[in-house]
Design a protein around this motif. Sequence first.
Motif, PDB file in Angstrom:
ATOM      1  N   THR A 327     -46.998  -9.403  46.049  1.00 10.83           N
ATOM      2  CA  THR A 327     -46.948 -10.004  44.712  1.00 10.83           C
ATOM      3  C   THR A 327     -48.083  -9.483  43.834  1.00 10.83           C
ATOM      4  O   THR A 327     -47.883  -9.227  42.645  1.00 10.83           O
ATOM      5  CB  THR A 327     -47.030 -11.539  44.802  1.00 10.83           C
ATOM      6  OG1 THR A 327     -48.104 -11.916  45.677  1.00 10.83           O
ATOM      7  CG2 THR A 327     -45.738 -12.121  45.330  1.00 10.83           C
ATOM      8  N   LEU A 328     -49.263  -9.316  44.429  1.00 11.80           N
ATOM      9  CA  LEU A 328     -50.372  -8.731  43.662  1.00 11.80           C
ATOM     10  C   LEU A 328     -50.045  -7.315  43.221  1.00 11.80           C
ATOM     11  O   LEU A 328     -50.309  -6.917  42.081  1.00 11.80           O
ATOM     12  CB  LEU A 328     -51.649  -8.735  44.504  1.00 11.80           C
ATOM     13  CG  LEU A 328     -52.502 -10.000  44.471  1.00 11.80           C
ATOM     14  CD1 LEU A 328     -53.639  -9.901  45.484  1.00 11.80           C
ATOM     15  CD2 LEU A 328     -53.079 -10.244  43.076  1.00 11.80           C
ATOM     16  N   ALA A 450     -47.680 -14.722  40.003  1.00 11.92           N
ATOM     17  CA  ALA A 450     -47.630 -13.324  39.572  1.00 11.92           C
ATOM     18  C   ALA A 450     -46.730 -13.166  38.351  1.00 11.92           C
ATOM     19  O   ALA A 450     -47.072 -12.459  37.392  1.00 11.92           O
ATOM     20  CB  ALA A 450     -47.134 -12.444  40.719  1.00 11.92           C
ATOM     21  N   ALA A 451     -45.563 -13.839  38.371  1.00 16.73           N
ATOM     22  CA  ALA A 451     -44.654 -13.770  37.226  1.00 16.73           C
ATOM     23  C   ALA A 451     -45.301 -14.376  35.982  1.00 16.73           C
ATOM     24  O   ALA A 451     -45.146 -13.851  34.866  1.00 16.73           O
ATOM     25  CB  ALA A 451     -43.354 -14.499  37.555  1.00 16.73           C
ATOM     26  N   GLY A 452     -46.050 -15.456  36.159  1.00 18.58           N
ATOM     27  CA  GLY A 452     -46.745 -16.069  35.031  1.00 18.58           C
ATOM     28  C   GLY A 452     -47.781 -15.143  34.422  1.00 18.58           C
ATOM     29  O   GLY A 452     -47.927 -15.070  33.193  1.00 18.58           O
ATOM     30  N   ALA A 453     -48.515 -14.413  35.270  1.00 22.09           N
ATOM     31  CA  ALA A 453     -49.523 -13.474  34.769  1.00 22.09           C
ATOM     32  C   ALA A 453     -48.869 -12.359  33.960  1.00 22.09           C
ATOM     33  O   ALA A 453     -49.357 -11.973  32.885  1.00 22.09           O
ATOM     34  CB  ALA A 453     -50.320 -12.897  35.942  1.00 22.09           C
ATOM     35  N   VAL A 454     -47.744 -11.832  34.453  1.00 26.29           N
ATOM     36  CA  VAL A 454     -47.042 -10.766  33.738  1.00 26.29           C
ATOM     37  C   VAL A 454     -46.494 -11.300  32.417  1.00 26.29           C
ATOM     38  O   VAL A 454     -46.578 -10.626  31.372  1.00 26.29           O
ATOM     39  CB  VAL A 454     -45.910 -10.194  34.616  1.00 26.29           C
ATOM     40  CG1 VAL A 454     -45.063  -9.209  33.816  1.00 26.29           C
ATOM     41  CG2 VAL A 454     -46.490  -9.521  35.858  1.00 26.29           C
ATOM     42  N   PHE A 455     -45.956 -12.516  32.425  1.00 29.95           N
ATOM     43  CA  PHE A 455     -45.423 -13.113  31.204  1.00 29.95           C
ATOM     44  C   PHE A 455     -46.542 -13.330  30.178  1.00 29.95           C
ATOM     45  O   PHE A 455     -46.346 -13.095  28.985  1.00 29.95           O
ATOM     46  CB  PHE A 455     -44.755 -14.443  31.522  1.00 29.95           C
ATOM     47  CG  PHE A 455     -44.162 -15.131  30.332  1.00 29.95           C
ATOM     48  CD1 PHE A 455     -42.940 -14.724  29.815  1.00 29.95           C
ATOM     49  CD2 PHE A 455     -44.828 -16.186  29.711  1.00 29.95           C
ATOM     50  CE1 PHE A 455     -42.388 -15.343  28.714  1.00 29.95           C
ATOM     51  CE2 PHE A 455     -44.288 -16.812  28.611  1.00 29.95           C
ATOM     52  CZ  PHE A 455     -43.059 -16.392  28.097  1.00 29.95           C
ATOM     53  N   GLY A 472     -58.044 -12.208  36.949  1.00 28.58           N
ATOM     54  CA  GLY A 472     -57.894 -13.653  37.054  1.00 28.58           C
ATOM     55  C   GLY A 472     -56.884 -14.039  38.117  1.00 28.58           C
ATOM     56  O   GLY A 472     -57.104 -14.973  38.900  1.00 28.58           O
ATOM     57  N   LEU A 473     -55.761 -13.307  38.173  1.00 24.70           N
ATOM     58  CA  LEU A 473     -54.752 -13.570  39.196  1.00 24.70           C
ATOM     59  C   LEU A 473     -55.323 -13.329  40.585  1.00 24.70           C
ATOM     60  O   LEU A 473     -55.103 -14.135  41.510  1.00 24.70           O
ATOM     61  CB  LEU A 473     -53.533 -12.675  38.961  1.00 24.70           C
ATOM     62  CG  LEU A 473     -52.388 -12.806  39.977  1.00 24.70           C
ATOM     63  CD1 LEU A 473     -51.752 -14.185  39.881  1.00 24.70           C
ATOM     64  CD2 LEU A 473     -51.336 -11.716  39.744  1.00 24.70           C
ATOM     65  N   LEU A 478     -57.445 -15.390  45.715  1.00 26.82           N
ATOM     66  CA  LEU A 478     -58.557 -15.398  46.663  1.00 26.82           C
ATOM     67  C   LEU A 478     -59.063 -16.812  46.891  1.00 26.82           C
ATOM     68  O   LEU A 478     -59.344 -17.214  48.034  1.00 26.82           O
ATOM     69  CB  LEU A 478     -59.688 -14.509  46.138  1.00 26.82           C
ATOM     70  CG  LEU A 478     -60.836 -14.222  47.112  1.00 26.82           C
ATOM     71  CD1 LEU A 478     -60.329 -13.461  48.330  1.00 26.82           C
ATOM     72  CD2 LEU A 478     -61.935 -13.421  46.413  1.00 26.82           C
ATOM     73  N   ALA A 479     -59.163 -17.590  45.824  1.00 26.62           N
ATOM     74  CA  ALA A 479     -59.620 -18.975  45.961  1.00 26.62           C
ATOM     75  C   ALA A 479     -58.616 -19.806  46.759  1.00 26.62           C
ATOM     76  O   ALA A 479     -59.009 -20.644  47.583  1.00 26.62           O
ATOM     77  CB  ALA A 479     -59.826 -19.584  44.570  1.00 26.62           C
ATOM     78  N   MET A 480     -57.339 -19.565  46.549  1.00 29.18           N
ATOM     79  CA  MET A 480     -56.303 -20.297  47.265  1.00 29.18           C
ATOM     80  C   MET A 480     -56.338 -20.013  48.768  1.00 29.18           C
ATOM     81  O   MET A 480     -56.144 -20.903  49.596  1.00 29.18           O
ATOM     82  CB  MET A 480     -54.907 -19.921  46.737  1.00 29.18           C
ATOM     83  CG  MET A 480     -54.540 -20.510  45.395  1.00 29.18           C
ATOM     84  SD  MET A 480     -52.986 -19.784  44.788  1.00 29.18           S
ATOM     85  CE  MET A 480     -51.936 -19.926  46.229  1.00 29.18           C
TER      86      MET A 480
END
Length: 493
Positions: A327-328, A450-455, A472-473, A478-480
Amino acid sequence: MSLRRLGGETMIYGLSNVLGRLLNFVLVTPILTYNMASEEFGVVGILFFWTALLIALLVFRMDTVVFRFASRKENDAQGVFRKAQLLVVSTVVIVIGGMLLAAGSLADWLSYPDRTVYVQLVLLTVAFDALSAVPLARLRLEGRPWTFVLANLGNVVVNLVLIYLLFYQLVPRGSLFGIDFQREYLVGYYLFTIAAASALRYLFLLVDGFFSYRSKRTVEQNGKVPSLRTMLFYSAPLALVSVALIINSLVGPWLIQLYHGGSVTENLYYVGQFNAALKLAVFLNLFITAYNYAAEPFFFKQAGSDLAKADKQIYADSLRTFALVGTLGSAAILLFLPWLQVFLDEGERQGLYVLPMLLGANFLFGLYSNFAIAYKLTDKTYFGGVIAAIGSAIVVVLSIILMPQYGLWAPAFGMLCCYLVMCILAWLVSRRYFRVDYPLERILLYVMLAAGAVFLARTQDAIFVRGAIFVGLFVVFLAMEWRWLRRTFLGQP
């Protein structure tokens, strides 16, 4: 065995594939798209489809047969290698030999009646690549990753040198080493560079196998060698899977040539556009290929002969790792597309609007590869044949039905639906015969983020803005997963 080992082997085995394909994309794709017309680039895409399809048929998944039978302690590994390679050699001699005799007729059937040499070069490439499959599998199973890297990277280097001589010496000079350049056969010259590199790789593997066998032939082998019938019974459904997967991923260009609505030459223009989008999707395929190269032999060794004692958490963690990186990677390709597309000639960028769908299809293919280990480990490979055949029917039917109205969207959408259905079916098989608690909710969350970041970046053109969104993604992921990553790969609580 641990997932840390799988990660290490993925890095090593993947080096030759990732670096090789990356070099091919960064160095070769711009050369091809800037020097070839879209129609010529389309011909290359179609011939690559037939190349991959023939290799899958001739190898007949003898590489997986090697992993399945040579990894068992009760079997004679060298005997398995020899029997598998003998089958491939026999098939190559008979099939490729016959097809070379009929090369003119095959060229007519492909609608290239005056380009018989294209067919001949493709067949030679198929022969050498098929003959290399079992030796490469032997290197992977014997834990010789650096020899594997040398063989594959050597192939890439030779190909790059020959392409340099072609486009920067022969083309501008018009003659080189007594060879006169003919512009109308540019595709043929390129196909020759691939065939020559494949031949040299097989020669290297042949020499390595000779010395490896020579050093081991005095060692007493007490294990048994499965019968040819047993090996073929295991591999036949997997061969069907391989053929179907080639159809699913590469049949698009050929269907565009046949059904886009224009003449062959007109349709080849759109084939070139779709082929360019497939080339950009290669970045995600790099990781999938590297992962599968290490994962398949690793999973067979991990399971051993007693599936009841297999540590199934490793399979769940493997899928989670793939999904995280996949996804990244997909997000990175789409976020940095305005700069990645410069590797394509401007005339080849018209079909990039299908790239998100192609990336989604490739991501689903990676998930399917993980779920598919269930029928491989339990020797129920016929499930793989059925699932793959269903997938092929979906991609072909949807492409043919939708292409007159939706053009290049049709094969891309067909690929996406195909792999989605295959994922679901393979997961259902795994639930029944090799139940693993895959973290599907977590994977869905990765996809949504990932889709939200692209949007979010859809209206942003500045590279630092898109770069900041990707960073940011990455930080969010990484935090998750920091605690899980430490526990899984570092062995820390």
